[in-house]
Design an enzyme around this catalytic site. Structure first.
Site, PDB file in Angstrom:
ATOM      1  N   ASP A 211       0.871  -1.020  -0.007  1.00 58.28           N
ATOM      2  CA  ASP A 211      -0.203   0.002  -0.013  1.00 58.28           C
ATOM      3  C   ASP A 211       0.817   1.118  -0.021  1.00 58.28           C
ATOM      4  OD1 ASP A 211      -2.692   1.471   0.325  1.00 58.28           O
ATOM      5  OD2 ASP A 211      -1.797   1.760   2.247  1.00 58.28           O
TER       6      ASP A 211
ATOM      7  N   ASP B 157      -0.275   5.293   0.948  1.00 64.03           N
ATOM      8  CA  ASP B 157      -0.545   5.886   2.140  1.00 64.03           C
ATOM      9  C   ASP B 157      -0.471   5.454   3.386  1.00 64.03           C
ATOM     10  OD1 ASP B 157      -1.141   8.357   0.425  1.00 64.03           O
ATOM     11  OD2 ASP B 157      -3.130   7.377  -0.096  1.00 64.03           O
TER      12      ASP B 157
END
Length: 346
Positions: A30, A32
């Site tokens: 991922d 953020d």
């Protein structure tokens, strides 16, 4: 100071020779809260990812506001070795869903930014912002400039009820981490349209499987590890996709959320930061002492007796969280039915 944390072999429990990366052919990271927060890299993330050997690395993101090329440029500026192909976005997953339910070349109403319109253009669809152009579907994703007028156009096009045109949301994250703090995410905007039209969208991004299938197909591998900072998207999505997961505590979810995680949102492994990718991961050892269940992970030991948890060996904070989580998750009780000491989450 060395990049890598000093690892001391615990005296109370065995340490597996394996790191989280063993037997992994594809790392799905991922962005953020894992690689960066706002424009800046999270400490140790870039060096730890660049140190990965023997596995492909892909970046899997629910953020629909940017194109894969712009994300790749940002990651390259942070020091990562990455090309646009290495970025798997929720708009790309949404296009995969869209292809199965509308005719090629259809007009699609977009709520969102370049991340969506770029993928629609590449796939041969016609983009509109107006419900008056009779769109065949609505695709909704986050962009900082999404306003009431855009949400209203989506509602006008959907007309309410289940018999309307297809509605695909790139993702339904309630929040997004920003440099200044936590901000409302696409889920809040989707909820506004949902309230107006009385139905729910098809979701393409995490925690749904479509975005994982996009990655598996692109890289021709399912021997994957998902790295994320959110239980309700990254970890739940990995569990739905049938792959192991690693929660890193540099983003949204922290110790309290981990201890209270429901079964569907429990990670395979937990680390403080991405240096943990390269460190031996301690085994969980469960023993019994009369009516008590004793859980040891690395340097920490937690005892559960009569619905009360007691830390009998504090160890490191991360091992304490691992041991406490395992004890709670294996107890068969919800966390609110247990007495949990603050040292497990403080």
């Amino acid at each position: 100071m060395s990049l890598w944390k000093k690892f001391t072999t615990p005296k109370t429990a065995p340490v597996s020779a394996k790191t989280p990366l063993d037997d992994v052919a594809l790392v799905l990271a991922d962005l953020d809260g894992v690689v960066y927060r706002g424009p800046d890299a999270i400490p140790y993330a870039v060096d730890s990812i660049n140190a990965i050997e023997g596995a492909q690395v892909a970046y899997i993101t629910n953020n629909a506001s940017r194109t894969d090329a712009s994300v790749a440029t940002h990651l390259s500026e942070l020091g990562l070795r990455v090309e646009p192909r290495d970025v798997v976005t929720s708009p790309q997953a949404a296009i995969g869903v869209l292809r199965g339910i509308v005719a090629p070349g259809s007009t699609i109403l977009v709520v969102g930014g370049d991340g969506i319109t770029d993928e629609l253009d590449k796939a041969g669809f016609v983009v509109t912002r107006s419900a008056e152009e009779s769109p065949a579907a609505v695709v909704q994703g986050f962009a900082p400039d999404v306003a009431w007028v855009h949400l209203a156009e989506a509602a006008f096009a959907l007309k309410g009820g289940d018999a309307g045109i297809p509605w695909i949301a790139t993702n339904t994250d309630w929040t997004i981490p920003q440099a200044r703090g936590t901000a409302p995410g696409n889920g809040t905007l989707v909820s506004a349209v949902h309230t107006a039209v009385g139905r729910l969208p098809i979701v393409a991004g995490k925690p749904e499987v479509a975005i994982f299938e996009e990655a598996f197909t692109r890289y021709e591998s399912r021997a994957a590890l998902m790295i994320g900072d959110r239980l309700d998207t990254d970890i739940l999505g990995a569990n739905k996709a049938g792959i192991p997961s690693l929660l890193v505590l540099t983003g949204i979810d922290q110790a309290k959320q981990v201890l209270a995680a429901i079964p569907e949102e429990r990670p395979t492994m937990i680390v403080d930061d991405l240096r943990g990718l390269h460190e031996p991961y301690p085994e969980t050892v469960v023993t019994h002492d009369g009516a008590a269940v004793v859980t040891t992970v690395g340097t920490a030991t937690v005892r559960l007796e009569a619905q009360k948890l007691t830390v009998t060996s504090a160890g490191t904070s991360i091992d304490r969280l691992r041991a406490g989580s395992a004890a709670i998750w294996n107890s068969g009780s919800a966390i609110y039915a247990l007495e949990v000491p603050a040292e497990l989450y403080s």
